[in-house]
Each structure stands twice: as C-alpha cells, then as structure tokens.
Design an enzyme around this catalytic site. Structure first.
Site, PDB file in Angstrom:
ATOM      1  N   LYS A 156      74.561  -2.803  26.854  1.00 44.67           N
ATOM      2  CA  LYS A 156      74.335  -4.244  26.699  1.00 44.67           C
ATOM      3  C   LYS A 156      75.084  -5.040  27.762  1.00 44.67           C
ATOM      4  O   LYS A 156      76.288  -4.828  27.953  1.00 44.67           O
ATOM      5  CB  LYS A 156      74.832  -4.713  25.324  1.00 44.67           C
ATOM      6  CG  LYS A 156      74.073  -4.098  24.165  1.00 44.67           C
ATOM      7  CD  LYS A 156      74.602  -4.631  22.843  1.00 44.67           C
ATOM      8  CE  LYS A 156      73.873  -3.996  21.669  1.00 44.67           C
ATOM      9  NZ  LYS A 156      74.368  -4.433  20.375  1.00 44.67           N
ATOM     10  N   ASN A 163      76.334 -14.448  19.758  1.00 42.89           N
ATOM     11  CA  ASN A 163      75.579 -13.904  20.889  1.00 42.89           C
ATOM     12  C   ASN A 163      74.889 -15.063  21.608  1.00 42.89           C
ATOM     13  O   ASN A 163      74.782 -15.089  22.822  1.00 42.89           O
ATOM     14  CB  ASN A 163      74.523 -12.903  20.408  1.00 42.89           C
ATOM     15  CG  ASN A 163      75.154 -11.609  19.929  1.00 42.89           C
ATOM     16  OD1 ASN A 163      76.278 -11.276  20.304  1.00 42.89           O
ATOM     17  ND2 ASN A 163      74.429 -10.880  19.101  1.00 42.89           N
ATOM     18  N   ASP A 197      83.082  -3.639  17.506  1.00 44.25           N
ATOM     19  CA  ASP A 197      82.760  -5.074  17.575  1.00 44.25           C
ATOM     20  C   ASP A 197      82.338  -5.647  16.230  1.00 44.25           C
ATOM     21  O   ASP A 197      82.407  -6.849  16.019  1.00 44.25           O
ATOM     22  CB  ASP A 197      81.694  -5.350  18.640  1.00 44.25           C
ATOM     23  CG  ASP A 197      80.380  -4.635  18.366  1.00 44.25           C
ATOM     24  OD1 ASP A 197      80.362  -3.664  17.579  1.00 44.25           O
ATOM     25  OD2 ASP A 197      79.358  -5.063  18.942  1.00 44.25           O
ATOM     26  N   THR A 224      77.901  -9.010  18.214  1.00 45.71           N
ATOM     27  CA  THR A 224      78.347  -8.226  19.375  1.00 45.71           C
ATOM     28  C   THR A 224      79.141  -9.045  20.406  1.00 45.71           C
ATOM     29  O   THR A 224      80.170  -8.585  20.900  1.00 45.71           O
ATOM     30  CB  THR A 224      77.127  -7.571  20.046  1.00 45.71           C
ATOM     31  OG1 THR A 224      76.511  -6.714  19.083  1.00 45.71           O
ATOM     32  CG2 THR A 224      77.515  -6.760  21.257  1.00 45.71           C
TER      33      THR A 224
HETATM   34 ZN   LIG Z   1      77.323  -5.071  18.262  1.00 48.30          ZN
END
Ligand SMILES: [Zn+2]
Length: 546
Positions: A165, A107, A350, A86
């Site tokens: 997020k 991440n 993504d 992501t």
């Molecule tokens: Zn993602």
C-alpha cells in the site's frame, strides 16, 4: 557575607554541577552511539490481531516462533484511539503521536479549509517515476517519524520503506525517507513517486523485470500443512466468506486475469515483499555503511485475506503459517548479515479486525450481525436536511454527510444543540447505532466522561475531522456487503495488535501490561539516543530498552 549571597553561591555551584552532569550525559549518549545497531527493521503487519500471535503459537516454527521465544513480546497492546484504519495506524507507528497530532485522521479525510475529500498521502505536485506511481507523498503528515529523527541525527543514514500500500510505505518512511516503494497491481510491479527520486534504482528495475510472479506463484493456493492442523481451530467454509473463483474453501486456483491482484490476497504477497526487502538491503547496502539504517516494511496480505475470509479462517491460518516461514528465513538472513546485536527488529500493527458476523454467530454463538444502516442513515440525513431547510427557511444545506453547517446555524439564530439533538434523534433510532459523538463533545473538556470519548479525542483534528461520529454496536458490521469483514470501530477487536522486539539485549519475556502502538517509535528513538519531538504521546517501553 549576607545569607542571600551564600544561597546564591550554593545555587550557582548546583547549576554548575547540573551542567557538568548534563554534558557527561550527552557525552555518554554519543559514546553509546557506537553501540547502536547497524540496522533497524520496523515491520507492520496490516490487520494482524494480537491474538494471531498467541492463538496459533503451537503451530509456528519460523519467525513468529523466534519472536515468541527470543523476543520481548507485549501481549496486551492496542492503538488507544478510535479510528482504526490503515493510514492512522501506520502514521501512529512511525511518529509516536496519535492522529490528533499526526493529522492522519483517516485513510481519507475532509480538508475543512476547502471542503475537499483528501486521500491521506495524495500529492498532485509529484509525478510518476519511470512510468509508474506518482501523485503521492507524505505532504499531509503533520508529524515527524523515526526515519526523520534518524536522518536529523545521522544524515548519512538511509531510510527505505516498502509495502503493498502506498499509504503504509509513505507514512512509515516519513518526510526524509530516501525511498518509499509500493505495489501497483494494474501493472504488477513496485513503484514510487517523484517526491523520492526521478528514476527507480537499478535494483528495483531488476526486481520488476525478474518475472517474480511467473517464477514463484503456484497454480493454486493450497494448505501448507494437513487440514487437521487447521480444522481444530474451526471450519474452513463459512457463510459470509468472500468467494475466490466461486469457492470459499481450499484449494483456491489463481486466475490468470486476476493474478496481479490475487498475489496480494494470498500469502505469496508477503513472500514477494520480503524478497523485495532483501533486494533493498543489498541494493542500498543497508546496515553496511558504518551508520544505522532503517528499513520499514508493511505487509498487507493479512488485511486482504482477513477482510475476505475473516481472521480465524483456514485461509488466515495458512497465511500466517506461510508468513511464519517467510519471516523465519528473513530473520535468519538478517542474523547472518549483521550478527547478534547488529539488527533491531520491531513488530507492530495498524489495526485489528472484526470476525465475520457469521463466524461469531456459528462458532462463538454471540449476537453478531451485519447491518446495512448506511442507506437508511444517508437517506434519513438527506430527508432531515430538506425538512430543516423548509422549517428554517434557508436555501443552503444544514447537514451534509457528517458535516454540520455551523456558520449558517449561527446566522439564523439557532442553537447548535438544537440541530445536534435532531441529528442524534434520527441516527440513534436506526438499528445498530449506539451513540453520536459531536465535535463539541470532543472539544469541550467538560463533556461528562463516557466510554470511548478519549479514544475519539485522540483521533480528532479540528481541520480534518467531521462534525460527528456515529458509534455502532459491538460485533455489528455496518456494511452493504453480504460477505467479508472489516475494521474501523473503537472496539477491542479492531484495536488490539501485536507488539514485539527482537534483537534487543533484553532477556526474552512476555509482558501483559497495557501498552500502545504509539510507544514503539518512542522506544526505538530512545534506544538509538535520537533527539525526538517534545510532544510525543508514546512512552518508551522499558522492558525492551536494554
Ligand atoms: Zn490496515
């Protein structure tokens, strides 16, 4: 007059003509700026696979249908790098460069300067705002974004970014965003950090106080359409799905104790965020102030539903059908507020996701499987490290996780290849592992060509990347979990995503040439006539340029 003097005069005249042409071009691009859309909406759908747009096309009647019939749609788009998660996904969408330049290589990543595991948007220098959020900013993002380019050319423009997020909202918004908002599931409201503001705008406070969940969430998540619509694409209940309230089949009753997190594991998470986006448009008067504004939205329920039930599950179909409706309403509102040509809408993703291994074996009959090699790998690496320390008579670690102690190896007079061969020997013996790609393979331009090497290169930054990557077999899910699925591999199922533009002056069309998510920022930036960094990896998509 000497021939050389005549040459010089001709050269001077040509230079003058070029300067005049350049000035005219500059003037033209400013003149065209009056033709800029009032609002750019950049939507990312987290974990939406490219095939989600096509596979259920016959069922869509809302926003996805409008994109497919009125938009410029790229059917063959991918990330073009290996680390399909992501953080890198959103940074690539907004910056137009691959992780090797954005610095968002995962991440989480190891900051090689201090050896610390770092979350891609962590920033301990920022504080909570009105009791929520905090400790987050785009500090670790090493590239500028569309929003930054826009603000540089038009300081009055506003950039607002929102997501479930924090990393998606922050990385899409960039360094100079007015606001990035994300959802805090522990308290069930939208939050931000002091990087952006010292107090939440009134419209955010009002939204948070509006009782959205109580007003809008039904008792149970049930199918929007008749079961037969879903069943033609496959069964509802499959081994390997993550149970919801003890069941993997519809209906899924919301449980009061879990409702704040279940919201974003259901289609209503998208409804919530798109309602919040409408409030952002009104609250900030986006697109209504005589300049071009940018609204970035990242919708994450696809990621949550897909990870629990798989990308072809009835739950995912329902999630997409409901999102299609929500998106249809959202596009209609945009059209009403800004008119044709007043808004440019871009869609990207993504990363994709692997099917549930159980789905692949049961429905598509491929040799997919779950492999729990992590324990073996971690245990094996620890054992190898202990063995080598005794052999070479050193107290310090030689290999730890995916790090190699190269300075120590040099100090004791060993060749790094000796250690790398031993690591490769151990890891490739483990079921499911295909190859080990070392830092030296990635950095050395003379490394012989092999599959995925370039994709690993585009994901690699020396200061932040590990010393080796392990590539597992295709359709193999390396996991300790008995249920659910994930992404992160360099394979096509994790790498292909939708790209579409709506609101351009281009005629609707579907394009099947290979393009990449890194191209979207370059396309929007070029369309707006923004000054962009010279080192962009993305190339403007010509079909969407009119
Ligand atoms: Zn993602």
């Amino acid at each position: 007059m000497s021939p050389g003097g005549a040459d010089m005069r001709i050269r001077k005249t040509v230079m003058l003509l070029i300067a005049v042409a350049a000035a005219l071009l500059l003037f033209t691009s400013f003149a065209l700026s009056a033709d800029r859309p009032r609002l750019i909406v950049f939507l990312s759908i987290d974990q939406m696979r490219a095939d989600h747009l096509q596979r259920y096309a016959a069922e869509y009647t809302g926003g996805f249908k409008r994109l497919l019939t009125e938009g410029v749609v790229y059917l063959n788009a991918d990330l073009n790098y290996a680390n399909t998660s992501t953080g890198p996904g959103h940074a690539t969408l907004s910056t137009g460069v691959y992780p090797w330049k954005s610095g968002i290589v995962g991440n989480n990543y190891i900051d090689r300067r201090n050896g610390r595991r770092t979350y891609c948007v962590e920033d301990s220098s920022t504080a909570k705002v009105d009791g929520g959020g905090g400790a987050r900013s785009p500090h670790n993002l090493l590239a500028t974004t569309i929003g930054d380019w826009l603000k540089a050319s038009s300081p009055q423009s506003k950039v607002v970014s929102l997501s479930y997020k924090d990393r998606a909202a922050i990385l899409m918004g960039g360094h100079n965003a007015n606001y990035a908002f994300w959802y805090d599931q522990t308290v069930g409201r939208m939050v931000t950090s002091s990087y952006y503001t010292t107090t939440l705008p009134d419209w955010v406070k009002a939204f948070n106080a509006s009782g959205w969940i109580e007003k809008n969430l039904p008792d149970s998540w049930t199918r929007l359409k008749e079961e037969s619509v879903y069943s033609k694409y496959g069964p509802d209940v499959l081994e390997g799905e993550e149970p919801w309230g003890g069941s993997t089949g519809f209906p899924h009753p919301f449980q009061q104790k879990k409702i704040l997190s279940q919201l974003f594991a259901s289609p209503w998470g998208n409804t919530y965020l798109l309602d919040f986006a409408q409030e952002a448009l009104r609250g900030e008067n986006l697109g209504g102030r005589g300049v071009t504004d940018l609204l970035c939205i990242s919708l994450s329920t696809t990621d949550n539903v897909g990870s629990d039930f798989g990308p072809n599950s009835h739950e995912m179909i329902d999630n997409l059908l409901r999102l299609d409706q929500d998106l249809g309403a959202f596009l209609a509102e945009l059209e009403k507020a800004f008119g044709k040509g007043g808004v440019l809408f871009a869609l990207g993703g993504d990363h994709g996701v692997m099917q549930l291994p159980e789905y692949l074996t049961t429905v598509e009959h491929t040799n997919a499987r779950r492999i729990d090699s992590r324990v073996v790998a971690e245990g094996g690496m620890r054992a190898l490290d202990s063995l080598m320390r005794i052999e070479y008579g050193v107290k310090e670690w030689i290999v730890k996780g995916s790090l190699i102690n190269y300075p120590l190896i040099a100090q004791i007079g060993l060749k790094s290849k000796t250690i790398e061969d031993r690591i490769r020997g151990l890891l490739t013996k483990i079921d499911g592992n295909v190859e080990v790609v070392f830092r030296s393979d990635v950095i050395d331009k003379k490394t012989p060509k092999r599959p995925y090497l370039e994709a690993f290169r585009r994901s690699f930054m020396s200061d932040r990347s590990p010393d080796f990557f392990v590539r597992a077999c295709e359709n193999c899910l390396i996991t300790e979990a008995k249920t659910g699925t994930s992404h992160g591999s360099p394979y096509l199922y994790d790498r292909t995503v939708p790209i579409a533009f709506w609101g351009t002056k281009s005629a609707p069309k579907k394009i099947d040439r290979l393009v990449h998510t890194v191209d979207i920022a370059a396309t929007i930036g070029t369309k707006l006539g923004l000054r962009m960094p010279k080192n962009l990896d993305g190339i403007p998509l010509k079909e969407a340029m009119r």
